[in-house]
Design an enzyme around this catalytic site. Structure first.
Site, mmCIF file in Angstrom:
data_model
loop_
_atom_site.group_PDB
_atom_site.id
_atom_site.type_symbol
_atom_site.label_atom_id
_atom_site.label_comp_id
_atom_site.label_asym_id
_atom_site.label_seq_id
_atom_site.Cartn_x
_atom_site.Cartn_y
_atom_site.Cartn_z
ATOM 1 N N TYR A 24 23.717 -56.631 25.615
ATOM 2 C CA TYR A 24 22.277 -56.752 25.825
ATOM 3 C C TYR A 24 21.687 -55.348 25.904
ATOM 4 O O TYR A 24 22.043 -54.560 26.788
ATOM 5 C CB TYR A 24 21.993 -57.533 27.119
ATOM 6 C CG TYR A 24 20.533 -57.730 27.374
ATOM 7 C CD1 TYR A 24 19.766 -58.546 26.553
ATOM 8 C CD2 TYR A 24 19.893 -57.085 28.437
ATOM 9 C CE1 TYR A 24 18.414 -58.723 26.774
ATOM 10 C CE2 TYR A 24 18.545 -57.262 28.671
ATOM 11 C CZ TYR A 24 17.811 -58.086 27.831
ATOM 12 O OH TYR A 24 16.464 -58.252 28.058
ATOM 13 N N HIS A 73 11.795 -53.625 18.789
ATOM 14 C CA HIS A 73 12.119 -54.558 17.703
ATOM 15 C C HIS A 73 11.531 -53.970 16.428
ATOM 16 O O HIS A 73 10.320 -53.837 16.299
ATOM 17 C CB HIS A 73 11.517 -55.935 17.985
ATOM 18 C CG HIS A 73 11.685 -56.900 16.841
ATOM 19 N ND1 HIS A 73 12.496 -58.006 16.910
ATOM 20 C CD2 HIS A 73 11.156 -56.909 15.593
ATOM 21 C CE1 HIS A 73 12.460 -58.650 15.746
ATOM 22 N NE2 HIS A 73 11.638 -58.006 14.931
ATOM 23 N N HIS A 94 10.448 -63.594 23.753
ATOM 24 C CA HIS A 94 11.016 -63.352 22.430
ATOM 25 C C HIS A 94 10.078 -63.755 21.299
ATOM 26 O O HIS A 94 10.503 -63.875 20.147
ATOM 27 C CB HIS A 94 12.372 -64.059 22.258
ATOM 28 C CG HIS A 94 13.354 -63.732 23.343
ATOM 29 N ND1 HIS A 94 13.682 -62.450 23.670
ATOM 30 C CD2 HIS A 94 14.071 -64.533 24.169
ATOM 31 C CE1 HIS A 94 14.566 -62.462 24.654
ATOM 32 N NE2 HIS A 94 14.807 -63.711 24.983
ATOM 33 N N LYS A 152 6.713 -62.794 19.082
ATOM 34 C CA LYS A 152 5.889 -61.630 18.771
ATOM 35 C C LYS A 152 4.405 -61.936 19.002
ATOM 36 O O LYS A 152 3.962 -63.034 18.684
ATOM 37 C CB LYS A 152 6.091 -61.242 17.302
ATOM 38 C CG LYS A 152 7.539 -60.884 16.993
ATOM 39 C CD LYS A 152 7.849 -60.969 15.507
ATOM 40 C CE LYS A 152 9.346 -60.791 15.273
ATOM 41 N NZ LYS A 152 9.737 -61.108 13.899
ATOM 42 N N ASN A 196 15.741 -62.887 8.191
ATOM 43 C CA ASN A 196 14.903 -64.044 7.883
ATOM 44 C C ASN A 196 14.700 -64.100 6.374
ATOM 45 O O ASN A 196 14.265 -63.122 5.754
ATOM 46 C CB ASN A 196 13.560 -63.951 8.606
ATOM 47 C CG ASN A 196 13.729 -64.102 10.103
ATOM 48 O OD1 ASN A 196 14.497 -64.933 10.558
ATOM 49 N ND2 ASN A 196 13.057 -63.274 10.864
ATOM 50 N N ARG A 236 12.627 -65.489 4.332
ATOM 51 C CA ARG A 236 11.321 -66.078 4.001
ATOM 52 C C ARG A 236 10.239 -65.034 4.216
ATOM 53 O O ARG A 236 10.527 -63.927 4.672
ATOM 54 C CB ARG A 236 11.063 -67.259 4.935
ATOM 55 C CG ARG A 236 11.153 -66.817 6.382
ATOM 56 C CD ARG A 236 10.669 -67.833 7.367
ATOM 57 N NE ARG A 236 11.139 -67.557 8.706
ATOM 58 C CZ ARG A 236 10.612 -66.674 9.539
ATOM 59 N NH1 ARG A 236 9.554 -65.965 9.178
ATOM 60 N NH2 ARG A 236 11.122 -66.473 10.731
HETATM 61 P P1 ADP Z 1 15.478 -65.722 17.142
HETATM 62 O O1 ADP Z 1 16.085 -66.109 15.824
HETATM 63 O O2 ADP Z 1 15.522 -66.843 18.129
HETATM 64 O O3 ADP Z 1 14.131 -65.085 17.012
HETATM 65 P P2 ADP Z 1 16.747 -63.078 17.470
HETATM 66 O O4 ADP Z 1 18.192 -62.874 17.330
HETATM 67 O O5 ADP Z 1 15.870 -62.611 16.359
HETATM 68 O O6 ADP Z 1 16.479 -64.633 17.776
HETATM 69 O O7 ADP Z 1 16.237 -62.419 18.791
HETATM 70 C C1 ADP Z 1 14.895 -62.558 19.235
HETATM 71 C C2 ADP Z 1 14.572 -61.546 20.318
HETATM 72 O O8 ADP Z 1 15.503 -61.654 21.419
HETATM 73 C C3 ADP Z 1 14.670 -60.095 19.885
HETATM 74 O O9 ADP Z 1 13.517 -59.640 19.226
HETATM 75 C C4 ADP Z 1 14.890 -59.423 21.224
HETATM 76 O O10 ADP Z 1 13.657 -59.390 21.922
HETATM 77 C C5 ADP Z 1 15.798 -60.385 21.971
HETATM 78 N N1 ADP Z 1 17.243 -60.052 21.760
HETATM 79 C C6 ADP Z 1 18.076 -60.624 20.863
HETATM 80 N N2 ADP Z 1 19.303 -60.055 20.899
HETATM 81 C C7 ADP Z 1 19.253 -59.093 21.861
HETATM 82 C C8 ADP Z 1 20.194 -58.136 22.389
HETATM 83 N N3 ADP Z 1 21.458 -58.055 21.936
HETATM 84 N N4 ADP Z 1 19.768 -57.282 23.354
HETATM 85 C C9 ADP Z 1 18.500 -57.346 23.831
HETATM 86 N N5 ADP Z 1 17.577 -58.221 23.395
HETATM 87 C C10 ADP Z 1 17.929 -59.091 22.420
#
Ligand code: ADP
Length: 449
Positions: free
Chosen positions: A202, A208, A235, A237, A289, A291
């Site tokens: 984490y 991001h 999570h 945007k 993604n 798309r």
């Molecule tokens: P989803 O497909 O549900 O959007 P993501 O893998 O893209 O999932 O993660 C979404 C958000 O979760 C990221 O933009 C970040 O804010 C948080 N996140 C995901 N993985 C981590 C990580 N390893 N450490 C810290 N935050 C994370």
């Protein structure tokens, strides 16, 4: 050339695609649920077909209903927008079987990237830097404990089938791990019907940052720089910009080059986004993604290209209309998501719009399906508009955002507009100094939420 494109979506993104079709001289077909009979996308398309009752599972997500609509109208191709069926490999396969073109990548590429473990392995094998974590799915708490100890706390437990920020739980220390593991699993099972989870380090204060890529499906690809989407709540945007205030030209070229190269090697076709967390000068892949993204207009603004037009052209078999050298960043763009939600709790607020006025002027774009007297149905996503501004630099874009927000009127319901007025008063927003946790901390401080 396509003669007719069916848009398997609703709201602002359906309008976005219809607009591109109009400019290209292609006829458009809207599909809608009974709740959307008077929606703007239905009014704006050349033709429309009702595909079912209000719940999206029986309309916008119904593969047989969408395919029947293609057959009835004789559509040559389908643009899926984002959400709904846009990353559904079964849908793409069904279209392929019916001889209808999907405007997007192959079902195989969607499948690879839709499974986060396979996606991460693929990314790694293509030279993309990834977050340290488990090699695959983690079967039980004991295995999770052992892995977390190796990776080092804090760790995040994530659903293999994840999306929309669901099925994700952080464990700060070993005491939290069992609960995090079990909750992530239960959430994943409920949301995706698949309870497999994996573990990652984490990152504590990352940004991001995501790279827009485009492939022609024949081994050629480019990148269109990055978008910074660090301002997130749960999570999700809420405020996106391009380029990132944290990235310099050399870094952009380096990570963009890695992504374009990976996409070229995959033989990927169409638009894609490679998402990273960025901390202390390092990029860590989290997902791809396959798309068009909600926030694609900020990229369009800084490059002056139409990404939907490009998607359609590539699906028709044309080569990319720009080379990497053609793609030069021009100025700065910001998008804010206008949701039908009440701040600070962010509870959905569907209802009737008594008055709507879109802002205008130099460097302002409003993508929305709202109109005076429109009633927002309670069944779908709460995104009702995207305000995008473009300026010569970031301060100009921020000033323009403030000006445009002041012109925007959405009466009759609660929206997230007040959130952006409040954010623009914050020095950190102007300095660009924030991580993905900034917004939630700020909300807690300001509203105690
Ligand atoms: P989803 O497909 O549900 O959007 P993501 O893998 O893209 O999932 O993660 C979404 C958000 O979760 C990221 O933009 C970040 O804010 C948080 N996140 C995901 N993985 C981590 C990580 N390893 N450490 C810290 N935050 C994370």
């Amino acid at each position: 050339m396509f003669d007719k494109i069916l848009i398997a979506n609703r709201g602002e993104i359906a309008l976005r695609v219809i607009r591109a079709c109009r400019e290209m001289g292609i006829r458009s077909v809207a599909v809608h649920s009974t709740a959307d009979a008077d929606a703007m996308h239905v009014r704006m398309a050349d033709e429309s077909v009702c595909i079912g009752p209000p719940p999206s599972a029986r309309s916008y997500l119904s593969i047989p209903a969408v395919i029947s609509a293609c057959e009835i109208t004789g559509a040559d191709a389908v643009h899926p927008g984002y959400g709904f069926l846009s990353e559904n490999a079964t849908f793409v396969q069904a279209l392929e079987d019916h001889g209808i073109t999907f405007i997007g990548p192959s079902s195989e590429h969607i499948r690879i990237m839709g499974d986060k473990i396979t996606a991460k392995e693929t990314a790694k094998s293509l030279g993309i830097p990834v977050v340290p974590g488990s090699e695959g799915g983690v079967p039980d708490v004991a295995a999770a404990r052992q892995l977390a100890a190796e990776i080092g706390y804090p760790v995040i437990v994530k659903a293999t089938a994840g999306g929309g920020g669901r099925g994700m739980k952080v464990a700060k220390s070993e005491e939290d791990l069992e609960v995090a593991f079990r909750t992530a699993r239960a959430e994943a099972k409920a949301a995706f019907g698949n309870d497999e989870v994996y573990i990652e380090k984490y990152l504590q204060r990352p940004r991001h940052i995501e790279i827009q890529v485009f492939g022609d499906g024949k081994g050629n690809a480019v990148h269109l720089a990055e978008r910074d989407c660090s301002l997130q709540r749960r999570h999700q945007k809420v405020f996106e910009e391009a380029p990132s205030p944290a990235i310099g030209e050399a870094e952009r070229a380096r990570i963009g080059g890695i992504c374009a190269n990976a996409v070229a090697r995959l033989g990927y076709s169409g638009a894609g986004t490679i998402e990273f967390l960025y901390e202390d000068g390092e990029f860590y892949f989290i997902e791809m993604n396959t798309r068009l993204q909600v926030e694609h207009p900020v990229t369009e603004a800084i490059f002056g290209v139409d990404l939907v037009r490009e998607q359609i052209r590539v699906a028709e078999g044309y080569p990319l209309s720009f080379t990497q050298d053609d793609l030069v960043v021009n100025g700065h763009a910001i998008e804010v998501r206008i949701n039908a939600e009440k701040v600070p709790g962010f509870s959905p607020c569907p209802g009737r719009i008594t008055q709507y006025h879109a802002p205008g002027g130099l460097g302002v774009r409003m993508d929305s399906a709202l109109f005076d007297g429109y009633t927002i149905p309670p069944y779908y996503d709460s995104l009702i508009g995207k305000l995008i501004v473009h300026g010569r630099d970031r301060p100009e874009a921020l000033a323009r955002l403030r000006r445009a927000l002041n012109e925007l009127i959405v009466d009759g319901i609660d929206t997230t507009i007040p959130l952006f007025h409040a954010l623009l008063a914050e020095p950190d927003i102007h300095s660009g100094d924030y991580s993905i946790h900034w917004l939630e901390k700020w909300l807690a401080r300001k509203f105690g939420s």
